[in-house]
Design an enzyme around this catalytic site. Structure first.
Site, PDB file in Angstrom:
ATOM      1  N   GLY A  83      26.797  29.780  40.576  1.00  0.00           N
ATOM      2  CA  GLY A  83      27.500  29.879  41.840  1.00  0.00           C
ATOM      3  C   GLY A  83      26.574  30.403  42.920  1.00  0.00           C
ATOM      4  N   GLY A  84      27.052  30.401  44.149  1.00  0.00           N
ATOM      5  CA  GLY A  84      26.268  30.945  45.246  1.00  0.00           C
ATOM      6  C   GLY A  84      25.470  29.892  45.992  1.00  0.00           C
ATOM      7  N   VAL A  86      21.736  29.173  48.540  1.00  0.00           N
ATOM      8  CA  VAL A  86      20.295  29.116  48.281  1.00  0.00           C
ATOM      9  C   VAL A  86      19.705  30.526  48.207  1.00  0.00           C
ATOM     10  CG1 VAL A  86      19.743  28.917  50.749  1.00  0.00           C
ATOM     11  CG2 VAL A  86      18.096  28.114  49.039  1.00  0.00           C
ATOM     12  N   GLY A 162      22.351  35.292  36.709  1.00  0.00           N
ATOM     13  CA  GLY A 162      22.517  36.736  36.813  1.00  0.00           C
ATOM     14  C   GLY A 162      22.178  37.294  38.168  1.00  0.00           C
ATOM     15  N   CYS A 180      21.394  33.133  50.706  1.00  0.00           N
ATOM     16  CA  CYS A 180      22.780  33.200  50.231  1.00  0.00           C
ATOM     17  C   CYS A 180      23.768  32.631  51.252  1.00  0.00           C
ATOM     18  CB  CYS A 180      23.168  34.632  49.858  1.00  0.00           C
ATOM     19  SG  CYS A 180      22.083  35.363  48.618  1.00  0.00           S
TER      20      CYS A 180
END
Length: 224
Positions: A83-84, A86, A162, A180
Site C-alpha cells: 500500500g501507499g 511513491v 514494512g 508518499c
C-alpha cells in the site's frame, strides 16, 4: 539473542543484512511469505537492511507524484504490491521487513500499522526525540518532518513489506518525487537532529523496540 524482562511466547528470526538490491529483497520476502502461507506454524521473521537508490510505487499509487520520466530514470523504479504512494530508498535509510503471522498477534491491519509506528516512536525516544503520528496518515513525524514511511501487504494474515526510517541518507533523491503523495509535509532524517548517527546503532534500537512492541523473542540468524 535479545532479551528483556518481559516473558515472550513467540519467536522471531532476525536477519541483519547490509546493502541489498530491492528486487533481491522483494523476492526473499515473497518466498518467506509463501512458505508461511503453506505452513502457518513457521516462526516470524524481521529483516533489517539498506537498499541502493531505488524508487518504489505502491499498488495503486499515482505516477503523477514522480517528477521525472520513469522510463529514463537515474535509479531503478519499481511498482510493487504494498500500500501507499511513491517512496525512495537509499543507503543511510534503515528498512525493516517483518514477515509476521498476525493470527499470532492481532488480526487487525490498523492495529498492525499503529504497532509499526510505535516501534519507531520508541526508537526516537531513546535519542530524546518525540516522534508523532498525524491522523489520517501512516508513518512517523518529527517536528513536522516525516522521518519514517510505512507500507504493507498482507496475504492470509501474513505480512510483507514494512517500514523505512531515514537515519542518515542523502536526502536529494526525495527531491525528485512527492514522498508518499503528501505535498505539504517535508521529509527529514535523524541526522538533522543527531549529527553522526549511523544505521548500525539504530538497528540495535529498532530490534529491541520491535521485540518489546510485538512481544517476541528475537533470534539473530544468518543466511536467508
Amino acid at each position: 539473542m535479545i532479551h528483556s524482562n518481559k516473558p515472550y511466547l513467540k519467536r522471531c528470526f532476525l536477519y541483519h543484512k547490509g546493502l541489498m538490491p530491492y528486487l533481491e529483497a522483494h523476492t526473499w520476502q515473497r518466498s518467506l511469505l509463501h512458505e508461511r502461507i503453506n505452513n502457518p506454524n513457521l516462526d516470524d521473521v524481521l529483516i533489517l537492511l539498506e537498499h541502493p537508490p531505488v524508487y518504489t510505487l505502491g499498488q495503486g499509487s499515482s505516477p503523477d507524484f514522480l517528477k521525472f520520466d520513469p522510463n529514463h530514470s537515474q535509479f531503478e523504479v519499481h511498482r510493487t504490491e504494498r500500500g501507499g504512494e511513491v517512496t525512495y530508498h537509499c543507503p543511510g535509510q534503515l528498512v525493516g521487513y517483518p514477515i509476521l503471522n498476525l493470527q499470532r498477534h492481532q488480526q487487525d491491519l490498523h492495529w498492525y500499522l499503529r504497532q509499526l509506528e510505535e516501534v519507531l516512536i520508541r526508537v526516537l525516544a531513546v535519542y530524546g526525540l518525540e516522534g508523532s503520528r498525524i491522523p489520517s496518515f501512516t508513518g512517523v513525524w518529527l517536528e513536522g518532518r516525516k522521518v519514517a514511511a510505512i507500507g504493507i501487504k498482507v496475504s492470509r494474515w501474513i505480512t510483507m513489506h514494512g517500514f523505512a526510517l531515514n537515519v542518515c541518507p542523502d536526502m536529494t533523491g526525495f527531491e525528485r518525487i512527492v514522498p508518499c503523495g503528501i505535498i505539504d509535509k517535508p521529509v527529514g532524517s535523524l541526522a538533522q537532529w543527531i549529527p553522526g548517527i549511523t544505521c548500525d546503532e539504530v538497528r540495535i534500537q529498532i530490534s529491541q523496540s520491535f521485540a518489546e512492541v510485538f512481544g517476541v523473542e528475537l533470534v539473530e540468524s544468518v543466511g536467508g
